[in-house]
Design an enzyme around this catalytic site. Sequence first.
Site, mmCIF file in Angstrom:
data_model
loop_
_atom_site.group_PDB
_atom_site.id
_atom_site.type_symbol
_atom_site.label_atom_id
_atom_site.label_comp_id
_atom_site.label_asym_id
_atom_site.label_seq_id
_atom_site.Cartn_x
_atom_site.Cartn_y
_atom_site.Cartn_z
ATOM 1 N N VAL A 10 -26.083 18.108 -9.519
ATOM 2 C CA VAL A 10 -26.818 19.159 -8.821
ATOM 3 C C VAL A 10 -26.133 20.514 -9.006
ATOM 4 C CG1 VAL A 10 -27.485 19.971 -6.513
ATOM 5 C CG2 VAL A 10 -27.879 17.599 -7.168
ATOM 6 N N ASP A 29 -15.200 23.388 -9.369
ATOM 7 C CA ASP A 29 -15.140 21.971 -9.004
ATOM 8 C C ASP A 29 -13.685 21.621 -8.758
ATOM 9 O OD1 ASP A 29 -17.245 19.393 -9.476
ATOM 10 O OD2 ASP A 29 -15.103 18.931 -9.324
ATOM 11 N N LYS A 34 -13.009 17.959 -14.899
ATOM 12 C CA LYS A 34 -14.401 18.394 -15.006
ATOM 13 C C LYS A 34 -14.445 19.877 -15.384
ATOM 14 C CE LYS A 34 -17.606 15.980 -12.644
ATOM 15 N NZ LYS A 34 -18.288 15.463 -11.479
ATOM 16 N N GLU A 153 -32.186 19.917 -2.421
ATOM 17 C CA GLU A 153 -32.530 19.918 -3.842
ATOM 18 C C GLU A 153 -33.376 18.680 -4.137
ATOM 19 O OE1 GLU A 153 -32.144 22.177 -6.324
ATOM 20 O OE2 GLU A 153 -33.452 20.686 -7.225
ATOM 21 N N GLU A 157 -32.691 13.074 -11.627
ATOM 22 C CA GLU A 157 -31.790 12.894 -12.758
ATOM 23 C C GLU A 157 -32.632 12.508 -13.974
ATOM 24 O OE1 GLU A 157 -28.401 10.383 -11.968
ATOM 25 O OE2 GLU A 157 -28.035 11.430 -10.081
ATOM 26 N N LYS A 206 -35.973 16.537 3.079
ATOM 27 C CA LYS A 206 -35.311 15.836 1.965
ATOM 28 C C LYS A 206 -35.305 14.317 2.198
ATOM 29 C CE LYS A 206 -32.778 14.980 -1.582
ATOM 30 N NZ LYS A 206 -33.383 14.954 -2.899
ATOM 31 N N ASN A 210 -37.002 11.127 0.085
ATOM 32 C CA ASN A 210 -36.256 10.010 -0.522
ATOM 33 C C ASN A 210 -36.530 8.673 0.152
ATOM 34 O OD1 ASN A 210 -35.187 11.392 -2.577
ATOM 35 N ND2 ASN A 210 -33.073 11.374 -1.880
ATOM 36 N N CYS A 269 -28.915 8.586 -4.856
ATOM 37 C CA CYS A 269 -29.610 9.153 -3.693
ATOM 38 C C CYS A 269 -30.388 8.148 -2.853
ATOM 39 C CB CYS A 269 -30.521 10.273 -4.161
ATOM 40 S SG CYS A 269 -29.562 11.619 -4.849
ATOM 41 N N LYS A 327 -31.548 3.884 -13.997
ATOM 42 C CA LYS A 327 -32.904 4.123 -14.502
ATOM 43 C C LYS A 327 -32.806 4.597 -15.944
ATOM 44 C CE LYS A 327 -33.480 8.919 -13.025
ATOM 45 N NZ LYS A 327 -34.330 9.847 -12.292
HETATM 46 N N1 LIG Z 1 -28.008 13.377 -8.145
HETATM 47 C C1 LIG Z 1 -29.233 13.714 -7.743
HETATM 48 O O1 LIG Z 1 -30.239 13.404 -8.368
HETATM 49 C C2 LIG Z 1 -29.419 14.551 -6.484
HETATM 50 C C3 LIG Z 1 -30.666 15.146 -6.252
HETATM 51 C C4 LIG Z 1 -30.826 15.937 -5.107
HETATM 52 C C5 LIG Z 1 -29.763 16.073 -4.203
HETATM 53 N N2 LIG Z 1 -28.565 15.454 -4.453
HETATM 54 C C6 LIG Z 1 -27.469 15.670 -3.489
HETATM 55 O O2 LIG Z 1 -26.629 16.710 -4.008
HETATM 56 C C7 LIG Z 1 -25.247 16.447 -3.689
HETATM 57 C C8 LIG Z 1 -24.419 16.356 -4.967
HETATM 58 O O3 LIG Z 1 -24.902 15.270 -5.749
HETATM 59 P P1 LIG Z 1 -24.413 15.067 -7.266
HETATM 60 O O4 LIG Z 1 -25.214 13.945 -7.824
HETATM 61 O O5 LIG Z 1 -24.394 16.392 -7.948
HETATM 62 O O6 LIG Z 1 -22.907 14.561 -7.003
HETATM 63 P P2 LIG Z 1 -21.716 14.467 -8.057
HETATM 64 O O7 LIG Z 1 -20.803 13.423 -7.533
HETATM 65 O O8 LIG Z 1 -22.255 14.359 -9.442
HETATM 66 O O9 LIG Z 1 -21.005 15.905 -7.939
HETATM 67 C C9 LIG Z 1 -20.282 16.333 -6.838
HETATM 68 C C10 LIG Z 1 -19.122 17.192 -7.335
HETATM 69 O O10 LIG Z 1 -18.481 17.836 -6.232
HETATM 70 C C11 LIG Z 1 -17.096 17.952 -6.537
HETATM 71 N N3 LIG Z 1 -16.344 18.210 -5.306
HETATM 72 C C12 LIG Z 1 -16.057 17.376 -4.276
HETATM 73 N N4 LIG Z 1 -15.366 18.019 -3.324
HETATM 74 C C13 LIG Z 1 -15.203 19.312 -3.730
HETATM 75 C C14 LIG Z 1 -14.591 20.463 -3.181
HETATM 76 N N5 LIG Z 1 -13.983 20.435 -2.007
HETATM 77 N N6 LIG Z 1 -14.629 21.594 -3.903
HETATM 78 C C15 LIG Z 1 -15.223 21.643 -5.108
HETATM 79 N N7 LIG Z 1 -15.832 20.583 -5.688
HETATM 80 C C16 LIG Z 1 -15.822 19.422 -5.012
HETATM 81 C C17 LIG Z 1 -16.782 16.617 -7.219
HETATM 82 O O11 LIG Z 1 -15.605 16.683 -7.984
HETATM 83 C C18 LIG Z 1 -18.043 16.407 -8.067
HETATM 84 O O12 LIG Z 1 -17.896 16.921 -9.374
HETATM 85 C C19 LIG Z 1 -25.257 15.148 -2.865
HETATM 86 O O13 LIG Z 1 -25.309 15.484 -1.493
HETATM 87 C C20 LIG Z 1 -26.556 14.477 -3.291
HETATM 88 O O14 LIG Z 1 -27.047 13.608 -2.290
HETATM 89 C C21 LIG Z 1 -28.366 14.723 -5.583
#
Ligand SMILES: NC(=O)c1ccc[n+]([C@@H]2O[C@H](COP(=O)([O-])OP(=O)(O)OC[C@H]3O[C@@H](n4cnc5c(N)ncnc54)[C@H](O)[C@@H]3O)[C@@H](O)[C@H]2O)c1
Length: 417
Positions: A10, A29, A34, A153, A157, A206, A210, A269, A327
């Site tokens: 995201v 990050d 990363k 959001e 994916e 949201k 879901n 999710c 998926k």
């Molecule tokens: N993946 C999806 O399809 C999707 C869709 C909509 C919403 N979301 C929501 O969005 C959020 C993120 O999901 P994602 O799939 O991107 O997760 P992800 O695990 O891919 O990414 C999260 C990132 O945050 C970083 N992080 C953690 N703590 C941190 C900090 N203190 N400072 C800076 N970076 C930090 C991690 O290193 C990681 O890279 C979640 O709440 C998820 O539920 C995800």
Amino acid sequence: MIAVIGLGFVGLTTALGFSEKGFIVKGFDIDKNKRNGISNYKIPFHEPGLEEALNRHLNKKFFIAESIDEAVNKAGIIFYCVGTPENNNGSSDLTYLLRAIKDTLDNIKKDGFKTLVIKSTVPPSTTSEIIKPLLRYSGLIVGEAIGLANNPEFLREGYAWSDFINPDRIVVGVEDDLSAEALKNIYNIFGSEIYFVNYNTAEFIKYLSNTLLSTLISFSNEMSVIAKTIGDIDIPSAFNILHKDARWSGNPAKMASYVYPGCGYGGYCLPKDTKALYQISKKKGFIPKILKQNIEINKNIKAFLINELMDKISKEQNIGILGLSFKPDSDDVRQSPASGIINILLNNGYKNIIAYDPLANKNFEISYGIPIRYAESLKELMKIVDVSVLITNWAEFKENEILIKSKPLYDLRYFLE
Ligand SMILES: NC(=O)c1ccc[n+]([C@@H]2O[C@H](COP(=O)([O-])OP(=O)(O)OC[C@H]3O[C@@H](n4cnc5c(N)ncnc54)[C@H](O)[C@@H]3O)[C@@H](O)[C@H]2O)c1
């Protein structure tokens, strides 16, 4: 300037998406690997369109910050896109989010108005009952010294880039005018409808989305069990004919794919969001029976299908696993049904398991470290296996249907039947 904290699916999409729309974005990050990877033009996961966007914008409109201080200091709007995984009891783990916000508060110079925007998925009431009080506790009153918003959001994916760039709706939960104005300014350019609601409503929307999707999948799976139990029912035909109802065919909504049986929903999710909404509702005094059953069905469908399969496969046979990602068109293996299914097989003494996924072999091996072998190609897999079990409905499997069907196939997705 915009700051994005957390550069996963995201966060990186959000950061590059705003760069694409012309904004200067600084991303941070906490994971140094990363940061280094992205700085070297490497996307840490598979997502069509994102690598090209990174090539277009890195060090032009999108910059990697080496500290949270560097990311947030000049930013007027700070998006939080960190993970919100599940706790042991299924509730939402807010540790990463709270840590990121606390780190921000320690670092921002309190000289200009900034809006903190929670993009991570958080259970309804989190922004009003946890984040807002946290800011107040740090001496920051929302609407005076600082702005606060919740902006869920909805990207999928595999389609993250196009979903972000052309959103079908933008939801902003906001209760102070300055933040509402700031978010309107940056989102107007997307040309989509923006819905301004309060914090709880934005968060709820949201989960509404879901948990509807996860319920549809569990519903389909329960119906497939009922059909099997009654017997003599052509399950794929029944569902395919159901989809002929014109209400399901709205493209690109593809609602139909959620009303189709398989071996359960996975990924990041749907599992955690369904559990988190169940937990928050229970905590607030109402036990949602449908969600409880939805979670149970998702857990039990794997064992149901595998028990049926174990009656037919001997322990000496080489079993080919077709698909490891949760998926198709994704290399995400988080809570992937394949991990549950392979574990059941291993626990029951099936040791000769060889898996093939077009994209996710490596991720699966790293994430689960379970004692199975991997094949580099579908051809290689089909040469060595006696039977195969289809878990992810990759197009490559459809294209090679004849090869796959040259050996007995257990198609847990009803994909090649
Ligand atoms: N993946 C999806 O399809 C999707 C869709 C909509 C919403 N979301 C929501 O969005 C959020 C993120 O999901 P994602 O799939 O991107 O997760 P992800 O695990 O891919 O990414 C999260 C990132 O945050 C970083 N992080 C953690 N703590 C941190 C900090 N203190 N400072 C800076 N970076 C930090 C991690 O290193 C990681 O890279 C979640 O709440 C998820 O539920 C995800």
